[in-house]
Design a protein around this motif. Structure first.
Motif, PDB file in Angstrom:
ATOM      1  N   PHE A 223       0.849  -1.186   0.000  1.00 39.82           N
ATOM      2  CA  PHE A 223       0.000   0.000   0.000  1.00 39.82           C
ATOM      3  C   PHE A 223       0.888   1.241   0.000  1.00 39.82           C
ATOM      4  CE2 PHE A 223      -1.967  -3.473   2.312  1.00 39.82           C
ATOM      5  CZ  PHE A 223      -3.235  -3.555   1.746  1.00 39.82           C
ATOM      6  N   VAL A 224       0.526   2.233  -0.827  1.00 36.25           N
ATOM      7  CA  VAL A 224       1.349   3.439  -0.936  1.00 36.25           C
ATOM      8  C   VAL A 224       0.469   4.680  -0.876  1.00 36.25           C
ATOM      9  CG1 VAL A 224       3.120   4.652  -2.262  1.00 36.25           C
ATOM     10  CG2 VAL A 224       2.971   2.156  -2.386  1.00 36.25           C
ATOM     11  N   ASP A 225       0.825   5.586   0.004  1.00 33.78           N
ATOM     12  CA  ASP A 225       0.160   6.891   0.082  1.00 33.78           C
ATOM     13  C   ASP A 225       0.280   7.598  -1.271  1.00 33.78           C
ATOM     14  OD1 ASP A 225       0.586   9.940   0.404  1.00 33.78           O
ATOM     15  OD2 ASP A 225      -0.451   9.407   2.259  1.00 33.78           O
ATOM     16  N   GLU A 226      -0.810   8.148  -1.759  1.00 34.73           N
ATOM     17  CA  GLU A 226      -0.817   8.735  -3.086  1.00 34.73           C
ATOM     18  C   GLU A 226       0.121   9.940  -3.220  1.00 34.73           C
ATOM     19  OE1 GLU A 226      -4.806   6.710  -2.448  1.00 34.73           O
ATOM     20  OE2 GLU A 226      -3.359   7.848  -1.251  1.00 34.73           O
ATOM     21  N   ASP A 227       0.269  10.718  -2.154  1.00 37.06           N
ATOM     22  CA  ASP A 227       1.230  11.828  -2.194  1.00 37.06           C
ATOM     23  C   ASP A 227       2.663  11.306  -2.313  1.00 37.06           C
ATOM     24  OD1 ASP A 227      -0.704  13.837  -2.046  1.00 37.06           O
ATOM     25  OD2 ASP A 227      -0.708  13.804   0.147  1.00 37.06           O
ATOM     26  N   ASP A 228       2.926  10.168  -1.678  1.00 37.74           N
ATOM     27  CA  ASP A 228       4.247   9.557  -1.780  1.00 37.74           C
ATOM     28  C   ASP A 228       4.524   9.063  -3.197  1.00 37.74           C
ATOM     29  OD1 ASP A 228       4.682  10.061   0.897  1.00 37.74           O
ATOM     30  OD2 ASP A 228       4.082   8.055   1.546  1.00 37.74           O
ATOM     31  N   VAL A 229       3.484   8.616  -3.899  1.00 37.04           N
ATOM     32  CA  VAL A 229       3.648   8.228  -5.310  1.00 37.04           C
ATOM     33  C   VAL A 229       4.191   9.410  -6.106  1.00 37.04           C
ATOM     34  CG1 VAL A 229       2.481   7.476  -7.426  1.00 37.04           C
ATOM     35  CG2 VAL A 229       1.825   6.483  -5.214  1.00 37.04           C
ATOM     36  N   GLY A 230       3.606  10.592  -5.879  1.00 34.68           N
ATOM     37  CA  GLY A 230       4.090  11.789  -6.559  1.00 34.68           C
ATOM     38  C   GLY A 230       5.523  12.118  -6.201  1.00 34.68           C
ATOM     39  N   THR A 231       5.840  12.027  -4.918  1.00 34.74           N
ATOM     40  CA  THR A 231       7.194  12.350  -4.452  1.00 34.74           C
ATOM     41  C   THR A 231       8.236  11.437  -5.085  1.00 34.74           C
ATOM     42  OG1 THR A 231       6.378  13.185  -2.329  1.00 34.74           O
ATOM     43  CG2 THR A 231       8.682  12.486  -2.417  1.00 34.74           C
ATOM     44  N   TYR A 232       8.007  10.129  -5.027  1.00 39.26           N
ATOM     45  CA  TYR A 232       8.974   9.180  -5.586  1.00 39.26           C
ATOM     46  C   TYR A 232       9.076   9.320  -7.108  1.00 39.26           C
ATOM     47  CZ  TYR A 232       9.461   6.630  -1.155  1.00 39.26           C
ATOM     48  OH  TYR A 232       9.739   6.271   0.141  1.00 39.26           O
ATOM     49  N   THR A 233       7.952   9.574  -7.759  1.00 30.90           N
ATOM     50  CA  THR A 233       7.971   9.733  -9.219  1.00 30.90           C
ATOM     51  C   THR A 233       8.897  10.873  -9.630  1.00 30.90           C
ATOM     52  OG1 THR A 233       5.724   8.842  -9.475  1.00 30.90           O
ATOM     53  CG2 THR A 233       6.558  10.232 -11.258  1.00 30.90           C
ATOM     54  N   ILE A 234       8.764  12.009  -8.973  1.00 35.30           N
ATOM     55  CA  ILE A 234       9.594  13.167  -9.330  1.00 35.30           C
ATOM     56  C   ILE A 234      11.045  12.947  -8.913  1.00 35.30           C
ATOM     57  CG2 ILE A 234       9.956  15.633  -8.911  1.00 35.30           C
ATOM     58  CD1 ILE A 234       7.677  14.991 -10.849  1.00 35.30           C
ATOM     59  N   LYS A 235      11.281  12.223  -7.832  1.00 35.49           N
ATOM     60  CA  LYS A 235      12.661  11.898  -7.448  1.00 35.49           C
ATOM     61  C   LYS A 235      13.395  11.176  -8.577  1.00 35.49           C
ATOM     62  CE  LYS A 235      13.414  13.003  -2.990  1.00 35.49           C
ATOM     63  NZ  LYS A 235      14.650  13.664  -2.495  1.00 35.49           N
ATOM     64  N   CYS A 236      12.648  10.401  -9.355  1.00 39.40           N
ATOM     65  CA  CYS A 236      13.260   9.562 -10.396  1.00 39.40           C
ATOM     66  C   CYS A 236      13.701  10.328 -11.644  1.00 39.40           C
ATOM     67  CB  CYS A 236      12.265   8.481 -10.836  1.00 39.40           C
ATOM     68  SG  CYS A 236      11.959   7.193  -9.615  1.00 39.40           S
ATOM     69  N   VAL A 237      13.108  11.499 -11.898  1.00 37.27           N
ATOM     70  CA  VAL A 237      13.213  12.072 -13.250  1.00 37.27           C
ATOM     71  C   VAL A 237      14.628  12.496 -13.643  1.00 37.27           C
ATOM     72  CG1 VAL A 237      10.795  12.801 -13.232  1.00 37.27           C
ATOM     73  CG2 VAL A 237      12.568  14.442 -12.550  1.00 37.27           C
ATOM     74  N   ASP A 238      15.467  12.873 -12.686  1.00 35.42           N
ATOM     75  CA  ASP A 238      16.837  13.294 -12.994  1.00 35.42           C
ATOM     76  C   ASP A 238      17.883  12.277 -12.533  1.00 35.42           C
ATOM     77  OD1 ASP A 238      16.383  15.694 -14.345  1.00 35.42           O
ATOM     78  OD2 ASP A 238      16.249  16.854 -12.497  1.00 35.42           O
ATOM     79  N   ASP A 239      17.438  11.108 -12.104  1.00 34.13           N
ATOM     80  CA  ASP A 239      18.338  10.131 -11.507  1.00 34.13           C
ATOM     81  C   ASP A 239      18.809   9.140 -12.574  1.00 34.13           C
ATOM     82  OD1 ASP A 239      19.647   8.215 -10.013  1.00 34.13           O
ATOM     83  OD2 ASP A 239      18.132   8.142  -8.427  1.00 34.13           O
ATOM     84  N   PRO A 240      20.117   9.102 -12.863  1.00 39.78           N
ATOM     85  CA  PRO A 240      20.615   8.151 -13.874  1.00 39.78           C
ATOM     86  C   PRO A 240      20.383   6.687 -13.489  1.00 39.78           C
ATOM     87  CG  PRO A 240      22.446   9.206 -12.703  1.00 39.78           C
ATOM     88  CD  PRO A 240      21.206   9.941 -12.319  1.00 39.78           C
ATOM     89  N   ARG A 241      20.193   6.426 -12.192  1.00 33.06           N
ATOM     90  CA  ARG A 241      19.969   5.049 -11.740  1.00 33.06           C
ATOM     91  C   ARG A 241      18.602   4.521 -12.165  1.00 33.06           C
ATOM     92  NH1 ARG A 241      20.809   5.792  -5.436  1.00 33.06           N
ATOM     93  NH2 ARG A 241      19.417   7.543  -5.978  1.00 33.06           N
TER      94      ARG A 241
END
Length: 311
Positions: free
Chosen positions: A193-211
């Motif tokens: 289960f994932v808090d919907e606001d956390d979905v947004g946070t993690y999604t944006i964390k990914c956008v500039d991450d080469p990993r």
């Protein structure tokens, strides 16, 4: 490092609005597609204007106007699609294809995150009809993205908390049951289960991450990997009330699809894969990564805290 310019398509939707807020919060120049199809939807318009007041830029373009869409995409570095997936088969699939074509022609996008945010469709080739169509469509978009050599990240966000946790995983309600609770099988299959606001946070964390480039990123908050029994137990502890448990065997659950409408049949199929088969947790991550391990600084919301507002 300069932060990427992020365009959110579907920014007024359930997850889209959270991605817009996360992009603004993390300091990205944030753009939201404003489609003329908004028509007389005053709530969506007011939401777009509130994003503008918070610093987002509204880009006018139609998914039915290729030139305007290419022009919008050309102004950003990252495109996140959060268009609703409730329209099975034609509508959403067609719109996503149009977005992929615009990104391909613009040629400048360094990361595309398509509209997925559920379980990993690449693991659902065996899914039951008619719900299988939603996974097949997501895989069709993945193939189009990869054939066009568009840099991408796929987000597997598992179960949105508000739809699955406070209702103790019951279908057709968003509220906790008062007397009885249906338990799927023995209730011991692990679900995420994932808090919907956390979905947004993690999604944006990914956008500039080469990993995360060209990878599937799974949201697996450790404290939110729970069985249905554990969710029920947490609620009983908070509410002080013990519920009657009605265990439903898999065969009985699947048989309930017989006289349902299309959307309900899709729901039953998805619930079967999640709560009986364990499709969210019955595999190890191999060609991908766990966002909670990549970004340990994110203080995600635990489900025990999440459901307190419903007491």
């Amino acid at each position: 490092m300069e932060k990427s310019r992020v365009l959110v398509v579907g920014g007024t939707g359930y997850i889209g609005r959270r991605i817009v807020r996360a992009s603004l919060a993390q300091g990205h120049p944030t753009y939201v597609l404003m489609r003329p199809e908004i028509g007389l939807d005053i709530d969506k318009l007011q939401m777009l204007l509130s994003f503008k007041a918070q610093g987002a830029r509204l880009l006018e373009a139609s998914l039915d106007d290729h030139a305007s869409l290419v022009a919008a995409v050309a102004q950003v570095d990252v495109v996140v699609s959060a268009m609703s997936g409730v329209h099975f088969r034609s509508h959403n699939l067609l719109l996503q294809h149009k977005l992929v074509e615009a990104i391909k022609e613009a040629g400048n996008v360094k990361r595309f995150i398509p509209s997925e945010f559920g379980c990993d469709p690449s693991r659902m080739g065996h899914a039951l009809e008619p719900g299988r169509v939603s996974f097949d469509e997501k895989m069709e978009i993945r193939r189009a993205i990869e054939e066009a050599n568009i840099p991408h990240t796929y987000i597997s966000a598992n179960c949105f908390a508000a739809y699955f946790c406070p209702n103790l995983c019951q279908m057709r309600t968003l509220l906790p049951p008062k007397e009885k609770v249906c338990v799927y099988g023995d209730g011991n299959v692990k679900v995420i289960f994932v808090d919907e606001d956390d979905v947004g946070t993690y999604t944006i964390k990914c956008v500039d991450d080469p990993r995360t480039l060209n990878k599937t990123i799974y949201l697996r908050p450790r404290e939110n990997i729970l069985t249905q029994n554990e969710v029920i137990m947490n609620w009983e502890k908070l509410s002080g009330k013990i519920l009657e448990k009605i265990h439903i065997p898999a065969e009985e659950f699947l048989a309930s699809m017989k006289d349902m409408d299309f959307a309900s049949q899709v729901g039953v199929g998805h619930y079967y894969h999640i709560f009986y088969e364990g499709c969210l947790t019955n595999f190890d991550i191999e060609d991908g990564a766990d966002a909670t391990l990549l970004y340990p600084e994110v203080q995600y919301t635990c489900m025990e805290e999440y459901i307190k507002r419903y007491v």
